[in-house]
Structures are given as structure tokens and as C-alpha cells.
Design an enzyme around this catalytic site. Structure first.
Site, mmCIF file in Angstrom:
data_model
loop_
_atom_site.group_PDB
_atom_site.id
_atom_site.type_symbol
_atom_site.label_atom_id
_atom_site.label_comp_id
_atom_site.label_asym_id
_atom_site.label_seq_id
_atom_site.Cartn_x
_atom_site.Cartn_y
_atom_site.Cartn_z
ATOM 1 N N HIS A 142 0.867 -1.183 0.000
ATOM 2 C CA HIS A 142 0.000 0.000 0.000
ATOM 3 C C HIS A 142 0.899 1.228 0.000
ATOM 4 O O HIS A 142 1.697 1.429 0.912
ATOM 5 C CB HIS A 142 -0.922 0.010 1.215
ATOM 6 C CG HIS A 142 -1.854 1.193 1.226
ATOM 7 N ND1 HIS A 142 -3.084 1.183 0.597
ATOM 8 C CD2 HIS A 142 -1.714 2.430 1.766
ATOM 9 C CE1 HIS A 142 -3.670 2.349 0.764
ATOM 10 N NE2 HIS A 142 -2.862 3.125 1.465
ATOM 11 N N CYS A 143 0.769 2.060 -1.025
ATOM 12 C CA CYS A 143 1.622 3.234 -1.177
ATOM 13 C C CYS A 143 0.922 4.440 -0.547
ATOM 14 O O CYS A 143 -0.127 4.876 -1.033
ATOM 15 C CB CYS A 143 1.910 3.492 -2.655
ATOM 16 S SG CYS A 143 3.007 4.907 -2.925
#
Length: 277
Positions: A134-135
Site C-alpha cells: 500500500h503506497c
């Protein structure tokens, strides 16, 4: 009618009608410090010398990186739907025909049957196919659908940063007194240091993701391989098919097929090799 004139040597010359100075025709011109008095002429010279091409390419690269950022952050990374779509139903039917050496687990958060290599993201509150990470900068997961665009974004962003780094370095002048240099180039030098840091981060991210793509693994699998059931049973990566096939599958989706199919093929190959021995 032109009138003859005589030069010091005694020869007669024909003098044409006199022209008024250009300043009388164009009017008085004013010059401002730091501003070109003839911008149109400078732009024309840059165009003739081909110097307008590089700024245009730089602007196109910046625009391309912005579009890729929006695409990665806004698109579906590969969510596992609670109600399967027709394409997902076909994949599930194909998966059901494959002997399951590892039973698929049900997510304890959204209660969907997770395909192989899927993981639940607590920030997005959804299960993502081929979950990578998850960025927080994208405010989105990087998964099966947007991972190739994420790698392209990193590559394009690194080119833009290195280009800006070169422009900042070429504008620095070091042969000046310290006080004068700090006033004239201090902000530019701070920009150079900031771009250097961003370029280093983008370069390391791009190198790490290219390594993961080349070996057909994900960030989550690389970090947590000891916690993942389908990786603990194998000494190596069961999805690695060689560099060329890994790149072709990642960027072009070829050869097509579910991860369960690849797992079963790898299992059959290992069983065949063990029986041969």
C-alpha cells in the site's frame, strides 16, 4: 533623383536616398534588467537552433509522470469482488479444475475467498490480487492491475528528477565570494540537494521493483515469505519462469493463466523430477 557626392580621392559616387534610423521607425526601446529586449528574436533563434525541443520534451515528461500518477492512484489495483464478475467466474472455474495442493483461505475481514497471492489491505479495506504494498503517496494499493503502471511511473519520474538535477547543477557558480554565492545560488543549491534526495529514493525504488518483477515476486512475498503458507513449503519461488517470461507476463499478461495454474504446473514438474531420480 540621387545626387552625386565626391569622396576624398576625387571620384564621384552615387548616393541613394537616405534611410531613417531603425529607432525612429520602431520607436524608442526600453531595456529592463534581467529581461530580454527582443524576446521574439530570442525565441526565433532558439527555434532555429533546435533549443526549444529540449524544454518541450521536459514538459511532456512532467505531464506524462503526472498522468501516470493519477492513473496509479485512481484505478482499481485488482480488488477481489464479493460478487464475482463474469471474468472472475471464468478464472474461478479454471482454478477449480486445477488440483489444489494448498487450500485457499477465506479473508477474516471481508469474508471473501482469497485467490493465490492475494492479501487484505487494512487501509483500503479490500482484498487485492497479487498484492505488492500500500503506497501512502499514491493513497492506493499497488496490485495486479496497476503495478506495471507504477513501475513506469517510477522510471519516468526518475528521468524527470535527473534532468532537473542536471539543470540545477549547471546553474551553480562556485567561483564567487561566500556571501555573494550564498545570496545568488543558495536557493538553487538547496533545490539541488532536495532533487538529489528524491532521485536517490526514486532510483532505489525502481531498482528494487525491477528486481521483484524480474523474479516474479512481490514486496509482500519478499519480506514475509516465512509467514506465507504457499511459500513456506517451497525452497524457491514457485512463480519464477525465467527473466523473459516473467517480464512478458508482468507487462503484457502473457502467458495468461491463474497463479493456481502456475503453482500446479510447478508441482507437477517437481513430482516428475523426483520420480525420475
Amino acid at each position: 533623383m540621387p545626387c552625386p557626392s565626391q569622396d576624398p580621392s576625387g571620384a564621384h559616387q552615387i548616393r541613394g536616398p537616405s534611410r531613417a534610423p531603425s529607432s525612429l521607425i520602431l520607436g524608442p526601446t526600453r531595456s529592463f534588467p534581467g529581461i530580454d529586449s527582443q524576446p521574439s528574436l530570442s525565441l526565433r533563434q532558439w527555434e532555429e537552433q533546435g533549443e526549444l525541443l529540449l524544454p518541450l520534451i521536459f514538459l511532456l515528461l512532467v505531464l506524462g509522470s503526472l498522468l501516470l500518477y493519477l492513473a496509479v492512484s485512481l484505478m482499481d489495483p485488482g480488488y477481489v469482488n464479493i460478487q464475482p464478475q463474469p471474468q472472475e467466474e471464468a478464472k474461478e472455474e479454471q482454478t477449480a479444475m486445477v488440483p489444489q495442493t494448498i487450500p485457499l483461505r477465506r479473508c477474516r475481514y471481508c469474508l471473501v475467498l482469497q485467490p493465490l497471492r492475494a492479501r487484505h489491505c487494512r487501509e483500503c479495506r479490500r482484498c487485492v490480487r497479487r498484492y505488492d504494498h500500500h503506497c501512502p503517496w499514491m493513497e492506493n494499493c499497488v496490485g495486479e492491475r496497476n503495478h506495471p503502471l507504477f513501475v513506469a511511473y517510477l522510471a519516468l519520474q526518475l528521468v524527470v528528477l535527473l534532468w532537473g538535477l542536471y539543470l540545477a547543477w549547471s546553474g551553480l557558480r562556485f567561483f564567487q565570494p561566500w556571501g555573494l554565492w550564498l545570496r545568488s545560488s543558495g536557493l538553487l543549491f538547496a533545490t539541488f540537494l532536495l532533487l538529489s534526495l528524491f532521485s536517490l529514493v526514486a532510483g532505489l525504488l525502481l531498482a528494487s521493483h525491477l528486481y521483484l518483477v524480474a523474479s516474479n515476486t512481490t514486496t509482500w512475498e519478499f519480506i514475509s515469505s516465512h509467514r506465507i503458507a504457499y511459500l513456506r513449503q517451497r525452497p524457491g519461488n514457485p512463480f519464477d519462469r525465467g527473466l523473459i517470461r516473467n517480464l512478458a507476463h508482468f507487462f503484457c499478461g502473457w502467458p495468461s493463466g491463474s497463479w493456481e495454474t502456475l503453482w500446479a504446473e510447478e508441482e507437477e514438474e517437481e513430482e516428475g523430477s523426483s520420480q525420475a531420480v
